[in-house]
Design a protein around this motif. Structure first.
Motif, mmCIF file in Angstrom:
data_model
loop_
_atom_site.group_PDB
_atom_site.id
_atom_site.type_symbol
_atom_site.label_atom_id
_atom_site.label_comp_id
_atom_site.label_asym_id
_atom_site.label_seq_id
_atom_site.Cartn_x
_atom_site.Cartn_y
_atom_site.Cartn_z
ATOM 1 N N VAL A 186 -2.259 9.530 1.377
ATOM 2 C CA VAL A 186 -2.387 8.885 0.069
ATOM 3 C C VAL A 186 -1.385 9.535 -0.882
ATOM 4 N N THR A 187 -0.515 8.719 -1.449
ATOM 5 C CA THR A 187 0.497 9.211 -2.381
ATOM 6 C C THR A 187 0.539 8.296 -3.602
ATOM 7 N N GLN A 188 1.319 8.691 -4.580
ATOM 8 C CA GLN A 188 1.492 7.843 -5.758
ATOM 9 C C GLN A 188 2.078 6.489 -5.357
ATOM 10 N N ASN A 189 3.009 6.502 -4.418
ATOM 11 C CA ASN A 189 3.633 5.253 -3.972
ATOM 12 C C ASN A 189 2.642 4.323 -3.278
ATOM 13 N N THR A 190 1.810 4.878 -2.403
ATOM 14 C CA THR A 190 0.857 4.024 -1.689
ATOM 15 C C THR A 190 -0.173 3.439 -2.652
ATOM 16 N N LEU A 191 -0.594 4.221 -3.640
ATOM 17 C CA LEU A 191 -1.557 3.727 -4.625
ATOM 18 C C LEU A 191 -0.949 2.611 -5.475
ATOM 19 N N GLU A 192 0.280 2.814 -5.910
ATOM 20 C CA GLU A 192 0.951 1.787 -6.718
ATOM 21 C C GLU A 192 1.157 0.510 -5.914
ATOM 22 N N LEU A 193 1.567 0.665 -4.666
ATOM 23 C CA LEU A 193 1.804 -0.509 -3.828
ATOM 24 C C LEU A 193 0.505 -1.260 -3.563
ATOM 25 N N PHE A 194 -0.560 -0.528 -3.304
ATOM 26 C CA PHE A 194 -1.855 -1.175 -3.067
ATOM 27 C C PHE A 194 -2.285 -1.973 -4.294
ATOM 28 N N LEU B 65 1.517 -14.318 8.149
ATOM 29 C CA LEU B 65 1.855 -14.280 9.568
ATOM 30 C C LEU B 65 0.745 -13.599 10.365
ATOM 31 N N ASP B 66 0.686 -13.917 11.647
ATOM 32 C CA ASP B 66 -0.276 -13.253 12.526
ATOM 33 C C ASP B 66 0.032 -11.758 12.592
ATOM 34 N N GLY B 67 -1.022 -10.959 12.575
ATOM 35 C CA GLY B 67 -0.837 -9.518 12.683
ATOM 36 C C GLY B 67 -0.734 -8.795 11.355
ATOM 37 N N PHE B 68 -0.891 -9.526 10.243
ATOM 38 C CA PHE B 68 -0.786 -8.874 8.928
ATOM 39 C C PHE B 68 -1.879 -7.824 8.741
ATOM 40 N N GLU B 69 -3.025 -8.032 9.401
ATOM 41 C CA GLU B 69 -4.135 -7.079 9.274
ATOM 42 C C GLU B 69 -3.726 -5.684 9.743
ATOM 43 N N GLU B 70 -2.812 -5.627 10.710
ATOM 44 C CA GLU B 70 -2.350 -4.322 11.200
ATOM 45 C C GLU B 70 -1.672 -3.529 10.082
ATOM 46 N N PHE B 71 -0.960 -4.227 9.222
ATOM 47 C CA PHE B 71 -0.265 -3.559 8.121
ATOM 48 C C PHE B 71 -1.267 -3.065 7.074
ATOM 49 N N LEU B 72 -2.334 -3.829 6.846
ATOM 50 C CA LEU B 72 -3.358 -3.381 5.903
ATOM 51 C C LEU B 72 -4.093 -2.157 6.440
ATOM 52 N N GLU B 73 -4.293 -2.117 7.744
ATOM 53 C CA GLU B 73 -4.975 -0.977 8.354
ATOM 54 C C GLU B 73 -4.191 0.319 8.153
ATOM 55 N N VAL B 74 -2.892 0.198 8.008
ATOM 56 C CA VAL B 74 -2.049 1.383 7.831
ATOM 57 C C VAL B 74 -2.473 2.166 6.588
ATOM 58 N N PHE B 75 -2.881 1.466 5.536
ATOM 59 C CA PHE B 75 -3.218 2.128 4.276
ATOM 60 C C PHE B 75 -4.407 3.080 4.414
ATOM 61 N N ILE B 76 -5.295 2.805 5.346
ATOM 62 C CA ILE B 76 -6.452 3.690 5.522
ATOM 63 C C ILE B 76 -6.243 4.653 6.695
ATOM 64 N N GLN B 77 -4.975 4.880 7.008
ATOM 65 C CA GLN B 77 -4.637 5.823 8.074
ATOM 66 C C GLN B 77 -3.576 6.833 7.646
ATOM 67 N N ILE B 78 -2.828 6.502 6.601
ATOM 68 C CA ILE B 78 -1.687 7.340 6.225
ATOM 69 C C ILE B 78 -2.023 8.215 5.024
#
Length: 233
Positions: free
Chosen positions: A134-142, A119-132
């Motif tokens: 870093v946790t075990q959950n974010t690493l696993e999800l990535f 969908l349009d705007g998916f890049e915004e969600f990817l940008e979140v990862f380099i702004q929030i």
């Protein structure tokens, strides 16, 4: 009327001439009114959406920001959004809600990201990862996203750099060492999958390994990085 006729009155003498403008002669060519423009018309797709389902989906996503979702609600959410794409566009899942959903309900965050990847705007969600944070959950999800989506190598390199910087900026030593272990395992996984080239961030990786050399997983990462150096020259 019969009485009027019996009086022999000529009704034509009493007719009134109504004053009216002379009609214009219409030419054979039609002239359209071009003064009316319909600009930026948008169809309201919510008119076609089952409002009962939409309200249930919104309620579950709202709840996912607060607490862990039970299996029944999770199944309902997955079924609805898998089969009705219009619900997905209006369900209330935003990039602002992504960080908290990752921590509270990682599997739901994973499902939603996979669903909206085209969908349009998916890049915004990817940008979140380099702004929030870093946790075990974010690493696993990535790592899961990398396995299912074609993430750009530049973006992966950027995220790894972000993780390294995040570790360096943690003040509390025990918390820092814990996250360093998670990040080290994550980077090793990305290297084995050939997700990025070490030559792009070799200096940063070496500095990270030297800085946290006392952490067990970091020594394994250092050996892996050293083993790949000849192939990157």
């Amino acid at each position: 009327m019969d009485k009027i006729k019996s009086l022999n009155i000529d009704c034509a003498l009493y007719q009134t001439d109504f004053i009216r403008p002379i009609p214009k002669i219409v030419s054979s060519e039609l002239q359209w009114n071009d003064n009316i423009y319909m600009i930026n018309l948008q169809w309201n797709y919510t008119l076609e959406i089952n409002q009962d389902k939409l309200s249930q989906v919104k309620e579950i996503i709202q709840k996912a920001c607060i607490t862990e979702i039970n299996d029944e609600e999770k199944k309902l959410l997955f079924d609805y959004l898998s089969n009705e794409k219009d619900l997905l566009k209006n369900c209330g899942f935003t990039s602002q809600r992504l960080p908290i959903i990752i921590e509270k309900n990682q599997d739901i965050a994973h499902f939603l990201l996979i669903q909206i990847c085209n969908l349009d705007g998916f890049e915004e969600f990817l940008e979140v990862f380099i702004q929030i944070e870093v946790t075990q959950n974010t690493l696993e999800l990535f790592a899961h996203l990398f396995g299912e989506l074609k993430l750009p190598q530049e973006y992966i390199t950027q995220y790894i750099n972000y993780c390294i910087d995040f570790c360096n900026n943690i003040k509390e030593k025990q918390q820092q060492n814990k996250l360093v272990r998670f990040v080290s395992v994550f980077i090793q996984q990305m290297l084995r999958l050939k997700a990025f080239s070490t030559k792009d961030i070799l200096t940063d990786l070496q500095a990270f390994c030297i800085e946290f050399s006392k952490v067990g997983e970091v020594s394994k990462l250092f050996k892996l990085v050293k083993g790949q150096e000849p192939s990157t020259q």
